[in-house]
Design an enzyme around this catalytic site. Structure first.
Site, PDB file in Angstrom:
ATOM      1  CD  GLU A 173     117.848  33.140  45.665  1.00 43.70           C
ATOM      2  OE1 GLU A 173     117.142  33.859  45.431  1.00 43.70           O
ATOM      3  OE2 GLU A 173     118.885  32.854  44.649  1.00 43.70           O
ATOM      4  CB  CYS A 210     108.148  28.816  43.857  1.00 46.63           C
ATOM      5  SG  CYS A 210     106.602  29.204  43.728  1.00 46.63           S
ATOM      6  CB  CYS A 252     108.573  34.148  38.594  1.00 45.13           C
ATOM      7  SG  CYS A 252     109.459  34.165  40.109  1.00 45.13           S
ATOM      8  CB  SER A 257     103.500  38.251  49.034  1.00 43.75           C
ATOM      9  OG  SER A 257     103.219  38.092  47.860  1.00 43.75           O
ATOM     10  CG  LEU A 300      94.759  40.799  40.404  1.00 41.35           C
ATOM     11  CD1 LEU A 300      94.141  39.626  41.003  1.00 41.35           C
ATOM     12  CD2 LEU A 300      94.164  41.973  40.872  1.00 41.35           C
ATOM     13  CG  HIS A 301     101.274  39.349  39.036  1.00 42.12           C
ATOM     14  ND1 HIS A 301     101.905  40.785  39.359  1.00 42.12           N
ATOM     15  CD2 HIS A 301     101.883  38.417  39.649  1.00 42.12           C
ATOM     16  CE1 HIS A 301     102.585  40.318  40.587  1.00 42.12           C
ATOM     17  NE2 HIS A 301     102.585  39.082  40.749  1.00 42.12           N
ATOM     18  CG  ASN A 352     113.062  43.912  38.400  1.00 47.21           C
ATOM     19  OD1 ASN A 352     113.302  44.949  38.344  1.00 47.21           O
ATOM     20  ND2 ASN A 352     112.598  43.363  39.624  1.00 47.21           N
ATOM     21  CB  CYS A 397     110.229  41.769  43.200  1.00 47.07           C
ATOM     22  SG  CYS A 397     108.588  40.755  43.413  1.00 47.07           S
TER      23      CYS A 397
END
Length: 355
Positions: free
Chosen positions: A107, A127, A134, A204, A228-229, A303, A346
């Protein structure tokens, strides 16, 4: 800004082999290759122009070359993908599902803003990081992308929009620093061949041990964005499984080293999850990690996706988190994702075709 050369990412001294995809090769590599085929050196620059600026997809379509030579190299791939699916959001954001030569789907996203066109590119098919929030990680991991498959995403979006790409963010499917060789080759090509300035390129990463330090040794002027999150190790392990083998303090130490070596400010990405990492005390804890070196925090309201129960915080909660960081003199902004209707924002870069 002009396309500052990536002097630390020099092209390979070995010429491209005839059956390798040519996209991603420098003018020097292409010149060596055409000379191997018995052509004069100036044909290399012509080939470079046709590949990167005229959008040719087959060597047989290059009219300045003789019919005889075009026939002889007809099977040599340039390395372009095909658009498998295209979705357009009301804000103009376009999500592309691109089919690669082996049938895999990746994508890319085109994000138009004013006079800018930003492309979000993938670096892997799927991934392996499996971050809990995610969508991409839920679909598993297949393989790394090659350099031509990275560059192709940018050219495809540029051609579809009929507008020059101004910025590229490596924030699509995959973890770039698990595919360092091809990502660095892609950065070199986007800078030197496509003509995008280094400071308009953003890489990133969720953070891979020692890879940020290795990246610093290249002294690039690209922007490094670290996902980081979370403000502490326990919460980060909950959200990012790979964090169990890479403590947040070690990650931040590498980030400080990166800033010291490159002189470039780091961006920290922080997805806000309602009731999980969005409390004022989380913001205060985060601020304590970020003092003493150049950085900027991007707060990203989550999201929602079907596969997980995380939710986006309220506007008041987002503002409260932002205010705490500002009071602690941390450079911070809120980034609202584009392309929600196209599932292109994202965390939603997932191939529906694989369902």
């Amino acid at each position: 800004m002009s396309a500052t050369p990536v002097t630390q990412l020099t092209p390979s001294s070995q010429p491209q082999q005839p059956c390798s995809p040519l996209l991603g090769a420098s003018v020097t590599e292409l010149t060596s290759w055409v000379q191997q085929q018995g052509q004069p050196a100036y044909r290399g620059k012509q080939l470079h122009d046709w590949i990167y600026h005229k959008g040719v997809r087959s060597l047989t379509d290059i009219s300045v070359f003789s019919k005889q030579w075009r026939a002889a190299v007809a099977d040599v791939p340039i390395g372009r993908s095909t658009i498998h699916h295209r979705s357009v959001a009301s804000d103009g954001t376009v999500k592309y599902l691109l089919q690669l030569s082996d049938g895999e789907i990746v994508e890319a996203v085109g994000i138009p803003t004013d006079k800018r066109l930003t492309v979000c590119v993938s670096t892997q098919v799927g991934c392996p990081m499996a971050c809990d929030f995610c969508a991409t990680g839920k679909g598993g991991y297949k393989r790394n992308l090659e350099r031509h498959e990275i560059v192709d995403q940018v050219l495809t979006v540029q051609e579809d929009f009929q507008q020059r790409v101004s910025h590229v963010v490596f924030m699509g499917m995959g973890e770039p620093l698990l595919n360092t060789e091809n990502v660095l080759a892609g950065l070199r090509s986007l800078n030197q061949d496509v003509g995008i300035g280094q400071r308009s390129l953003t890489l990133s990463t969720v953070g891979i041990r020692d890879r940020i330090s290795e990246l610093a040794e290249h002294h690039l002027q690209v922007t490094l964005a670290v996902s980081l999150h979370a403000p502490n190790q326990a919460l980060r392990e909950q959200l990012i499984p790979s964090a169990r083998s890479y403590h947040i303090e070690d990650l931040l130490a590498e980030c400080r080293e990166y800033v010291a070596i490159t002189g470039r400010r780091i961006s920290f990405e922080y997805i806000l999850l309602a009731g999980v990492n969005d409390l004022p005390e989380h913001a205060l804890e985060l601020s304590k990690h970020l003092r003493g070196f150049q950085n900027h925090v991007n707060l990203i309201p989550y999201n929602s996706i079907d596969e997980v129960d995380y939710k986006r915080p309220s506007g008041d909660r987002i503002q409260a988190f932002l205010t705490v960081l500002q009071q602690q003199h941390i450079a911070v902004s809120v980034r609202y994702s584009r392309g929600l209707e196209a599932d292109a924002a994202c965390g939603q870069l997932r191939t529906k075709a694989s369902r």
